[in-house]
Design a protein around this motif. Sequence first.
Motif, short mmCIF file in Angstrom:
data_model
loop_
_atom_site.label_atom_id
_atom_site.label_comp_id
_atom_site.label_asym_id
_atom_site.label_seq_id
_atom_site.Cartn_x
_atom_site.Cartn_y
_atom_site.Cartn_z
N ASP A 219 0.82 -1.21 0.00
CA ASP A 219 0.00 0.00 0.00
C ASP A 219 0.85 1.26 0.00
O ASP A 219 0.60 2.21 -0.77
CB ASP A 219 -0.94 -0.02 1.21
CG ASP A 219 -1.96 1.10 1.18
OD1 ASP A 219 -2.50 1.37 0.09
OD2 ASP A 219 -2.21 1.71 2.23
N GLU A 245 -5.70 -4.24 0.76
CA GLU A 245 -5.55 -2.94 1.43
C GLU A 245 -5.29 -1.81 0.44
O GLU A 245 -5.69 -0.66 0.67
CB GLU A 245 -4.40 -3.03 2.44
CG GLU A 245 -4.20 -1.81 3.28
CD GLU A 245 -3.16 -2.04 4.37
OE1 GLU A 245 -2.35 -1.14 4.62
OE2 GLU A 245 -3.18 -3.14 4.97
N ALA A 246 -4.63 -2.10 -0.69
CA ALA A 246 -4.27 -1.05 -1.65
C ALA A 246 -5.39 -0.74 -2.64
O ALA A 246 -5.29 0.25 -3.37
CB ALA A 246 -3.02 -1.47 -2.41
N ARG A 249 -7.06 2.81 -2.65
CA ARG A 249 -6.12 3.84 -3.10
C ARG A 249 -6.04 3.86 -4.63
O ARG A 249 -6.02 4.92 -5.26
CB ARG A 249 -4.74 3.59 -2.49
CG ARG A 249 -3.76 4.70 -2.73
CD ARG A 249 -2.40 4.38 -2.14
NE ARG A 249 -2.44 4.14 -0.71
CZ ARG A 249 -2.45 5.11 0.21
NH1 ARG A 249 -2.45 6.38 -0.17
NH2 ARG A 249 -2.45 4.80 1.50
#
Length: 447
Positions: A219, A245-246, A249
């Motif tokens: 991330d 998690e990334a 973004r």
Amino acid sequence: MTANDPFDLVLRSTRAVLPDAVRPRPAAVGVRDGRIAAVGEYRAPYTGRVELDLADTALLPGLVDTHVHVNEPGRTQWEGFASATRAAAAGGVTTLVDMPLNSIPPTVDGPALDVKRKAADGKCFVNVGFWGGAIPGNTAALRSLHKKGVFGFKCFLADSGVEEFPALTVPEMRKALREIARFDGLLIVHAENAEALAAAPSSTRYHDFLASRPAAAEDSAIAAVIDAAHEYRARVHILHLAAAEALPRIAAAKARGVRITAETCPHYLTFSAEEIGDGATEFKCCPPIRRAQDREALWAALADGVIDVVVSDHSPATPDLKHLDSGDFAAAWGGISSLQLGLSAVWTGARARGRSLADVAQWMATGPADLVGLPAKGRIAVGCDADLVVFDPDAAFTVDPAALHHKNPVTPYAGRELHGVVRAAYLRGEPITGVPRGCFLTPPEVR
């Protein structure tokens, strides 16, 4: 030649995967001079020198795999152009793009590219293109390497695993990207933050290795790439995304116009950390295979378009380098051999989640072709190259490593049942057989 003249080849299928179709549909495809000359209804009155009715066996565009480590020259005992491209054809891949490492020399300047092409000449059973590399100190060589025909430039933000291809720091990555943006090139990034990684302990427990490469490392590295791409209005591509998690973004960056794409790989879509046993180093790769919830998030991101493509990251090594005897994850080479199995592995997961062959073709053929600027590849449409795959989506098989064409067929898929069997592959309208007929490919601006 008139429209009434016979085609060189006519293929009919009740499950042809055509552009913009949500599901496969009946169609007939006429091929002339290596290109698709006509696409019509299943019973269209086409005649051909060769005519095949595939019935319910599917007809797909040839897959385009933009992430393959062939390793020749220099580490040809790991893999080579002959073995890799045979495996590709057997797996429905008709075009691959070779990574700039782990060959020696790495493809980081013009002379090294010449060496790579010479090593591949006359050995390729499918079409082959080449990535260049961005390493410390070669920024001045990037433009000339682009002009010689590489499709873009790979860099690492963490240790690559081989000393001749060192990683870039974030400032060095920004410097390279600023130069690449000047000629509107593409930077593809192994995005793990070196500072967020811990030294993997000598251990046979997969959990210990996984903990050494946390999702936060992906991330934070992706955040740095996005910031640079936004500032320089540059094209960037995130390699082998494993961490859920990334995803927010990346989605946010796309929404605000950052020129970013992302890929994931069959192993991240198939396996999960929970099922990897002690000492099973055949599963080691970097970034690591993460939890089942990450896997399902990757599938959802494909459906939503946050992830653009699925490619193999075929990264083989000799069995001794996988340390299968000791099962030590810290010592083992990080890479998975899957070039021949990617289509079946992804289709197995896709069908279980209600996705269609059209989705798979978008992720593994059309999308990768678009990524590297090959509009004549990865789709069944008039004017495109007749690179085609005959695929039986209903057949199943159990993976036998001895049946693979990879030079060192160590694979975590061993013994796993997969759905979908490649029955034949065509390159420019000719069946791929024992004669290497692959061409070298370059980007359209170079051609």
